[in-house]
Write an enzyme that holds these catalytic residues in place. Structure first.
Site, short mmCIF file in Angstrom:
data_model
loop_
_atom_site.label_atom_id
_atom_site.label_comp_id
_atom_site.label_asym_id
_atom_site.label_seq_id
_atom_site.Cartn_x
_atom_site.Cartn_y
_atom_site.Cartn_z
CD GLU B 60 12.43 38.71 36.63
OE1 GLU B 60 12.73 39.29 37.68
OE2 GLU B 60 13.05 37.71 36.20
CG HIS B 129 11.87 27.45 37.85
ND1 HIS B 129 12.27 27.80 39.10
CD2 HIS B 129 12.62 28.18 37.00
CE1 HIS B 129 13.24 28.69 39.02
NE2 HIS B 129 13.46 28.95 37.75
#
Lengths: 372, 327
Positions: B60, B129
């Site tokens: 990322e 998450h």
């Protein structure tokens, strides 16, 4: 701590270039003069072998650029102590051959990004000393309008995409610039400079992987000055052979003596051709040394006098000057001319910076968004 | 107008902008061959090829920074985070590079980039998450933050974000990808960033809600209508720049405010809106501003606990009744 028992081919050069390392620091108080002289002669012989490839004008231009950086940085140190320059100020003294050699090997339309130790790169890229000094002085006429300072010099006209001040932060950025060149189908290459401490950052490894995976025309130039601020390479890196890190990503890599401006130029030219013709990245480890502290606020107590003396003996300007003299390309008169030109340019820059106005207070709220 | 899901509306926006501008490309984890983890990029690889729709490694920080670099030299990257939880690894490049570049370069390098993906809770995916990240990004000048709540808004706002010359954090919501609504099919349909939308008009209380909380607030407003309380529901749609005027105008009319948000309360966007209301419309308030936020805990896995952590119709109804002094 000792070096690796079996040096790799790329490491062999490093061993030779700095065969003493930490042990000497602990056991020897002063440098062995005779040994230093022998090394100087060897390096000079190597450099003189490369001189043939270039014309006198080019060679003298390189020398001019190196002296310009040296004197500019000396002026910065002076201005910093006078309080004219604030914040963090990282000088490039000792590393001049890296920026000068590397940038001599690329075209004007190529891209350059570097870290916060960025004065030298900007100067060689062609940003005027006036605008750089004005930026350091925090003036409106600075190359980043007084908003970036020493660590954030930018010059879009010269494709100089900045000094970046988070260690390793410029590495993914440069990878993206190279990605854009390939996307647009141009043959521009991107040079990305960073210190060896950045090699421990994830940003470095993530970028190496993407660059090779997608074959991006980026040349990663690790300026290994052997210290991340006050922490020596030995204390911070398990595998100290930076160029070897490329193996993990199947990247081409080379090791170069960063005190030899012509060696740097030669290797970067080779990497640039690979990038331009084949969209292939390269990792270069350039072994160099900074003669000053990490920044202006660093007295540098973590290095021995002998170590500093050793590298001062290998001063890239001293080496190049000696080589050029022996090749009859440089004499006292020409050297004095260069010094004079440089002095005038820096005096002009300092005056320009001094006399330039501060940014208008309303500039506090400009350049936050593009279409304000 | 056509009825479609949020997912389809986002897909349409991506397709139209990829068609419109060669400089636009989409990159991220599983966006190409896999068609997107949430199928937002379905069919795009087939239509635009792997030059424009690019699968990345799971890296990322690296691909966020690569996008910013590409934006420095004229491309218009759309970077998808599979979820914004993973953007945490990329914050150095979003905050230190994208947000600051224009300023610290003295206006020389703007960064036209969109970082997009689902934000906030999903269904029982636990603590790592389920995070709503808007207050992180909205904190920094130099970044714009967009949070659509309907398919039409999603399409119009995403198209504007892609055309925008600054870094835009575009926060979708996994629970909302299947939500349906009418969407204009005109290729020039855009919604300007920084303009709030009055999702429902009312006169007794204002509910400021964003993203997942908008449909919840609208249902709460229906329930409250039955109880005799007329609610105005304002969806800022863009968090930065925030259209505070529309909120203030509503407060001046209703004199009571509830701010509903999925995110944690502490240092949150709701706190910011509350402070703005206090500073600009204190004399118009008949009750203290009330926030209804996600629980101030990491998101639990267990279904019952997860439900308790996210505001629902009842909590919003209760809060409105409180500011209306009905209970």
């Amino acid at each position: 701590m000792t070096k690796q028992a079996t040096p790799t081919p790329s490491r062999a050069g490093a061993e030779e270039a700095s065969s003493t390392g930490v042990i000497e620091k602990e056991t020897v108080e002063t440098a062995d003069r005779a040994q230093l002289q022998r090394e100087h002669e060897e390096k000079k012989a190597e450099q003189k072998g490369r001189i043939e490839e270039l014309d006198a004008e080019t060679l003298l231009k390189l020398l001019h650029q190196m002296i310009l950086i040296r004197r500019f940085e000396e002026k910065c140190a002076e201005s910093y102590s006078l309080g004219k320059i604030g914040g963090f100020c990282h000088l490039y003294i000792g590393q001049e051959a890296v920026a000068v050699g590397a940038l001599a090997a690329i075209r004007e339309d190529d891209y350059v990004l570097t870290s916060y130790r960025d004065h030298g790169h900007a100067l060689v890229r062609g940003t005027s000393p006036d605008e750089i000094m004005a930026e350091l002085y925090g003036k409106a006429s600075g190359c980043s309008a007084g908003k970036g300072g020493s660590m954030h010099l930018f010059d879009a006209e010269k494709n100089f995409l900045g000094g970046h001040a988070i260690v390793g932060g410029q590495i993914p950025l440069a990878t993206g610039v190279a990605f854009a060149s390939k996307y647009k189908g141009t043959d521009q290459v991107t040079l990305c400079f960073f210190g060896e401490a950045a090699v421990n950052q994830g940003a470095f490894h993530e970028s190496m992987n993407m660059a090779q995976l997608w074959r991006l025309p980026c040349i990663y130039i690790c300026e290994n000055n052997q210290y991340g601020m006050g922490t020596s390479l030995e204390r911070a890196m398990s595998l100290q052979d930076v160029s070897q890190k490329a193996c993990a990503y199947e990247l081409a890599s080379e090791f170069i003596d960063g005190m030899d401006v012509l060696a740097v130029r030669e290797v970067v030219a080779r990497a640039a051709e690979r990038a331009r013709k084949h969209y292939l990245p390269t990792l270069l480890e350039v072994r160099t040394y900074r003669f000053m502290g990490h920044s202006m606020s660093d007295p540098g107590n973590y290095r021995s006098r002998a170590e500093i003396e050793k590298y001062q003996e290998r001063d890239p300007i001293k080496l190049f000057t000696a080589s050029l003299r022996e090749k009859n390309i440089l004499d006292d008169n020409r050297l004095a001319e260069i010094e004079n030109e440089v002095r005038e340019a820096i005096e002009h820059a300092t005056r320009f910076a001094d006399e330039s106005p501060e940014p208008d207070p309303k500039e506090l709220y400009t350049h936050i968004y593009a279409n304000q | 107008m056509a009825v479609m899901t949020m997912r389809e509306a986002l897909n349409q926006a991506l397709r139209e902008e990829l068609q419109r501008d060669e400089k636009v490309f989409l990159m991220g984890e599983e966006v190409a061959a896999y068609q997107g983890a949430y199928k937002v990029s379905k069919g795009l690889l087939e239509e635009f090829g792997n030059k424009r729709v690019i699968d990345t490694p799971i890296t990322e920080l690296g691909f966020a920074g690569l996008g910013v670099g590409a934006a420095m030299v004229g491309l218009r990257p759309i970077v998808e985070f599979m979820t914004f939880n993973f953007s945490i690894l990329a914050t150095d490049q979003i905050i230190n590079s994208a947000a600051k570049m224009l300023y610290m370069s003295g206006g020389q390098y703007n960064i036209p980039i969109v970082f997009r993906g689902p934000n906030g809770s999903a269904f029982q995916v636990s603590s790592q998450h389920s995070q709503a990240m808007e207050s992180w990004y909205a904190y920094f000048p130099g970044i714009k933050v967009v949070m659509p709540s309907t398919p039409a808004d999603a399409k119009g706002l995403l198209k504007s974000a892609i055309r925008d010359d600054d870094p835009v954090i575009f926060l979708e919501q996994e629970r909302m990808y299947g939500n349906k609504g009418e969407v204009p099919e005109d290729e020039d349909f855009t919604i300007p960033l920084g303009v709030a939308d009055v999702k429902r008009e009312g006169k007794d209380a204002t509910i400021v809600a964003r993203s997942l909380m908008v449909p919840v607030a609208l249902k709460a407003a229906e329930e409250l209508e039955k109880q005799g309380v007329s609610c105005e529901v304002i969806d800022p749609r863009t968090i930065r720049p925030l259209d505070i005027e529309t909120i203030i105008n509503s407060v001046k009319k209703t004199n009571r405010v509830v701010i509903a948000e999925e995110s944690h309360p502490f240092c949150g966007v709701g706190a910011e809106i509350s402070a703005e209301i206090m500073e600009r419309a204190f004399d118009f308030l008949d009750a203290p501003v009330r926030r209804v936020s996600g629980a101030d805990v990491p998101m639990p896995y267990a279904k019952n606990l997860e439900k308790l952590a996210i505001p629902d119709i009842n909590t919003i109804v209760k809060a409105v009744r409180e500011v209306a002094y009905l209970d």
